[in-house]
Scaffold this motif. Sequence first.
Motif, PDB file in Angstrom:
ATOM      1  N   ASN A 138      -9.306   3.583  -0.533  1.00 17.15           N
ATOM      2  CA  ASN A 138      -8.721   2.278  -0.849  1.00 17.15           C
ATOM      3  C   ASN A 138      -7.529   1.974   0.045  1.00 17.15           C
ATOM      4  O   ASN A 138      -7.349   0.825   0.492  1.00 17.15           O
ATOM      5  CB  ASN A 138      -8.308   2.252  -2.316  1.00 17.15           C
ATOM      6  N   ARG A 142      -7.197  -1.203   2.663  1.00 19.07           N
ATOM      7  CA  ARG A 142      -6.098  -2.177   2.661  1.00 19.07           C
ATOM      8  C   ARG A 142      -5.525  -2.380   4.056  1.00 19.07           C
ATOM      9  O   ARG A 142      -5.076  -3.483   4.389  1.00 19.07           O
ATOM     10  CB  ARG A 142      -4.993  -1.727   1.706  1.00 19.07           C
ATOM     11  N   ASP A 384       0.404  -8.896   3.407  1.00 22.96           N
ATOM     12  CA  ASP A 384      -0.435  -7.983   4.171  1.00 22.96           C
ATOM     13  C   ASP A 384      -0.688  -8.573   5.555  1.00 22.96           C
ATOM     14  O   ASP A 384      -0.165  -9.641   5.916  1.00 22.96           O
ATOM     15  CB  ASP A 384      -1.746  -7.719   3.438  1.00 22.96           C
TER      16      ASP A 384
END
Length: 655
Positions: A138, A142, A384
């Motif tokens: 994970n 990301r 992000d």
Amino acid sequence: MAVSKFTFLSHLRTLAQLHGHRRGQLLPSFVTLRDISFSTPEEAAAERRRRKRRLRIEPPLSSLNRSQQPTQPKPIQNPNAPKIPEPVSALSGNRLNLHNKILTLIRQNDLEEAALFTRHSIYSNCRPTIYTVNAVLNAQLRQSKYSDLLSLHRFITQAGVAPNVITYNLIFQTYLDCRKPDTAMEHYKQFINDSPVNPSPTTYRILVKGLVDNGKLERAMELLQDMGEKGLDADPVVYSYLMLGAARNGDADEIFRLYEELKEKKGGFVHDGVVYGSLMKGHFMRGMEREAMECYEEACGENSKVKMSAVAYNSLLDALSKNGKFDEALRLFDRMRSEHNLPRRLAVNLGSFNVIADGYCAEGRFKDAIEVFRKMGDYRCSPDALSFNNLIDQLCKNGLLVEAEELYREMGDKGVNPDEYTYALLMDACFKVDRIDDGAAYFRKMVESGLRPNLAVYNRLVDELVKVGKIDEAKSFYDMMVKKLKMDDASYKFMMKTLSDVGRLDDVLKMVDGILDEGAEFSEDLQEFVKGELGKEGRAEDLTKLMEDKERQKAEAKAREAEAAEAAKKSARAAVATLLPSKLFGNKEVKSESPLASGSAVDDASANEAAANKQAVEEATVVESTTTDSNSVEDTIKSEHSDEPESENNDKVAA
């Protein structure tokens, strides 16, 4: 008066009988006479030792019965059967400590060390659980480290770690983010057919959203039927993705059809507000502004029964800002921020700030967009790489390169790593304002960061460098990327044409030499192009000579490989021969031979027939007592008494 002993005992017996008749029961079991007593502790210890010895010799009947009970044979498990993933209870003890250590590395943004630690732990005494592996996968997802994610997933699959539904969801998301929906669907089919794990609603949310984003709306509609077959309830989030895809295709009828279908499945009213944004877009597409605002009031009114989440609010913000209602969107955004109260109420997330920033940019208010983007930290929202790229793209398109570079520098301060798209945006923006060197610097920094640009970005770079006459720098970038990118004929021709125009035909031949050395495809079309460029200077034969030399070098290399293989075989035979005593082959006079002579003795022995075998058998008994190394050879020769043909036995000895 004295009482005789007989009279006293008779009196006691009478009392006991009377006591028993009165109570209707016998004396208690604990009133017993002790038959054995020991005068000293030593006698008691001796008796205990005697009993222990007797128990060792004659075990009690209970243990004998227990040992004689037939044991149920364990069922034979099919090694090809899919493994069931471990439960959460497996995450305990040392495995929990390992999990926490890897989570610490992830929080420190050291994903390479976390992945390496996970790999090393697979074959250690403390094997990581699938939950630990999912945490690393994970984190890599990301940060868009797709190649590292797939490599780690392949490793744990080969190591026999059973994946769970979260693992499959991460793999689906990876392929969909990489614009490979067909590969994602192949993995989905394999998951449905082979995995003992059932899909979750999140599985279908990921797949439907990814297919819609990749323009596969019809395939996403088929997954809606699969959900019903799996017994899953109608999910408003899945319907919202499908309605959004219909809105992108401009199909308002499909939006209302999906809404009515969901409404029917939910009993006449949809309580989840995630679908109302797409419903508003359908009304706006039909020119029904009043109905769209009524839908908005139904979702956000004072007495509304609709449950609004951050995602539902974002869909309304997007519908308002893209249909001329940006002021209403700002009022809704202020309301969302006032309702936001973690951890009780989550009304604002990263998508909320992205939508408002896009709305400001659409209105030409770029400073306000940057200001609201920088405020997201006040609401515990961390941007992000996608969020930065979105705003940097808007700034670059409108000529605000300086502001875009400021945002790029802020990425490092906030712990966000730029990706290939970030550098490509800045490089193209520099080329538009004739900052060629800065654009090339961004490309070089991208490569040095371990990122891999695609061929289109490389072609834009060398094209801009050639336009300003920086041919040497373009050639250096070609040398840097030729082994990292799979170049096509157009890329080769462009660089060869550039070098040929300035008379650097030797560099053209070096390029051809490198292509042939790397084993890349040197098509006939490219060969004709090179001959044409060399023919302008009368050097067309140089290409033919170069290709012939390469073919000759390849033939020589193959011959050397064959010689090396033959030499390796001979050395192996000689090594085996040194382990075999010469007496086994009938040569009693020679006591020591060279390895090469021993090898020839092995060949001669393999050619002999019955006579040589008899001599070897006679000498086998002598060798048995001399050396332990010859035991295996003795067994081989003794086996020659079997009914197998003599030639097969000789081959076994020689081997």
